[in-house]
Design an enzyme around this catalytic site. Structure first.
Site, short mmCIF file in Angstrom:
data_model
loop_
_atom_site.label_atom_id
_atom_site.label_comp_id
_atom_site.label_asym_id
_atom_site.label_seq_id
_atom_site.Cartn_x
_atom_site.Cartn_y
_atom_site.Cartn_z
N TYR A 14 0.82 -1.22 0.00
CA TYR A 14 0.00 0.00 0.00
C TYR A 14 0.85 1.26 0.00
O TYR A 14 0.32 2.36 -0.01
CB TYR A 14 -0.91 0.00 1.24
CG TYR A 14 -0.10 -0.05 2.52
CD1 TYR A 14 0.40 1.12 3.09
CD2 TYR A 14 0.22 -1.26 3.12
CE1 TYR A 14 1.19 1.06 4.24
CE2 TYR A 14 1.00 -1.31 4.25
CZ TYR A 14 1.48 -0.15 4.81
OH TYR A 14 2.28 -0.20 5.92
N GLY A 15 2.17 1.09 0.06
CA GLY A 15 3.03 2.26 0.23
C GLY A 15 4.14 2.35 -0.79
O GLY A 15 3.89 2.31 -2.00
N THR A 16 5.35 2.42 -0.28
CA THR A 16 6.51 2.68 -1.14
C THR A 16 6.87 1.50 -2.04
O THR A 16 7.70 1.66 -2.93
CB THR A 16 7.73 3.04 -0.28
OG1 THR A 16 8.00 1.95 0.61
CG2 THR A 16 7.49 4.31 0.51
N LEU A 17 6.27 0.36 -1.81
CA LEU A 17 6.56 -0.80 -2.68
C LEU A 17 5.73 -0.78 -3.96
O LEU A 17 6.00 -1.54 -4.89
CB LEU A 17 6.29 -2.11 -1.92
CG LEU A 17 7.32 -2.52 -0.87
CD1 LEU A 17 6.79 -3.70 -0.04
CD2 LEU A 17 8.64 -2.91 -1.51
N GLU A 89 11.33 -4.16 5.28
CA GLU A 89 10.33 -3.60 6.20
C GLU A 89 10.73 -3.75 7.67
O GLU A 89 9.95 -3.38 8.55
CB GLU A 89 8.96 -4.24 5.95
CG GLU A 89 8.46 -4.15 4.51
CD GLU A 89 8.43 -2.72 3.95
OE1 GLU A 89 8.39 -1.77 4.74
OE2 GLU A 89 8.44 -2.58 2.71
N1 PCA Z 1 6.26 -0.43 2.22
C1 PCA Z 1 5.28 -1.43 2.42
C2 PCA Z 1 4.74 -1.13 3.76
C3 PCA Z 1 4.91 0.33 3.91
C4 PCA Z 1 5.89 0.69 2.88
O1 PCA Z 1 6.24 1.78 2.56
C5 PCA Z 1 4.23 -1.34 1.35
O2 PCA Z 1 4.41 -0.61 0.37
O3 PCA Z 1 3.19 -2.00 1.47
#
Ligand code: PCA
Length: 192
Positions: A14-17, A89
């Protein structure tokens, strides 16, 4: 598309990935060796807080029923891929914790074998803010979250290598919480 393999985990990112975000390079690397497969855009069935912490790092908080249904991307990853993601993570350091999550397709799934993949997978999981600070982080964001980590939220993101090295990630989170919540006293000093 090859046969659906066992011992794979479905990871809801949900984030930087996500595609176009700062840590997607890891997933790209994993995709080259078949250790990650993009399955599509998904949303969480339940509402969850999604907030930014220090350095505009995003956190999904395990407080069901608060916030919004969160948007993200689903990947099918091998054990090797999962190990690399866990490392990024900081799961062994108490940064994020990987736990089950329920999701549904927000768009036409990218992979038509999706049902089989879901059946063969160990489960669908996501990286949540660790329970040691999750609730506090939610409160210090004024209990306001967003439903999608977008370019706007990500624009202030600071990569790990560019962060101050004299203070740990968990300490940064504590500092962020204490300096942004109105109810607590002055922020902890981090001078030497
Ligand atoms: N990376 C993981 C968890 C939060 C982040 O930045 C993601 O993108 O799901």
């Amino acid at each position: 598309m090859g046969p659906v393999q066992k011992n794979r985990t479905l990871i809801f990112t949900y984030g930087t990935l996500k595609r176009g975000f700062p840590n997607h390079g890891l997933i790209e690397d994993l995709m080259l060796t078949g250790d990650a497969i993009f399955l599509g855009v998904y949303r969480t069935v339940e509402r969850f807080p999604l907030v930014c912490g220090p350095f505009h790092v995003p956190f999904l908080i395990n407080l069901l029923g608060h916030g919004d249904r969160v948007w993200g991307e689903l990947y099918d990853v091998t054990a090797k891929g999962l190990e690399r993601m866990d490392e990024l993570e900081g799961t062994s350091l108490g940064h994020y914790e990987r736990l089950p999550i329920e999701i549904f397709p927000a768009e036409e799934p990218a992979d038509h074998g999706i049902e089989k993949r879901i059946a063969a997978a160990v489960g669908v999981e996501a990286y949540y803010a660790h329970r040691s600070y999750g609730e506090e982080l939610w409160r210090s964001n004024g209990e306001k979250g967003f439903c999608r980590y977008s370019e706007k939220e990500a624009s202030g993101y600071v990569r790990r290598t560019e962060r101050p090295q004299n203070i740990s990630f968990l300490q940064q989170i504590q500092l962020f919480c204490s300096s942004s919540s109105s109810s607590t006293s002055s922020p902890v000093a981090v001078t030497d």
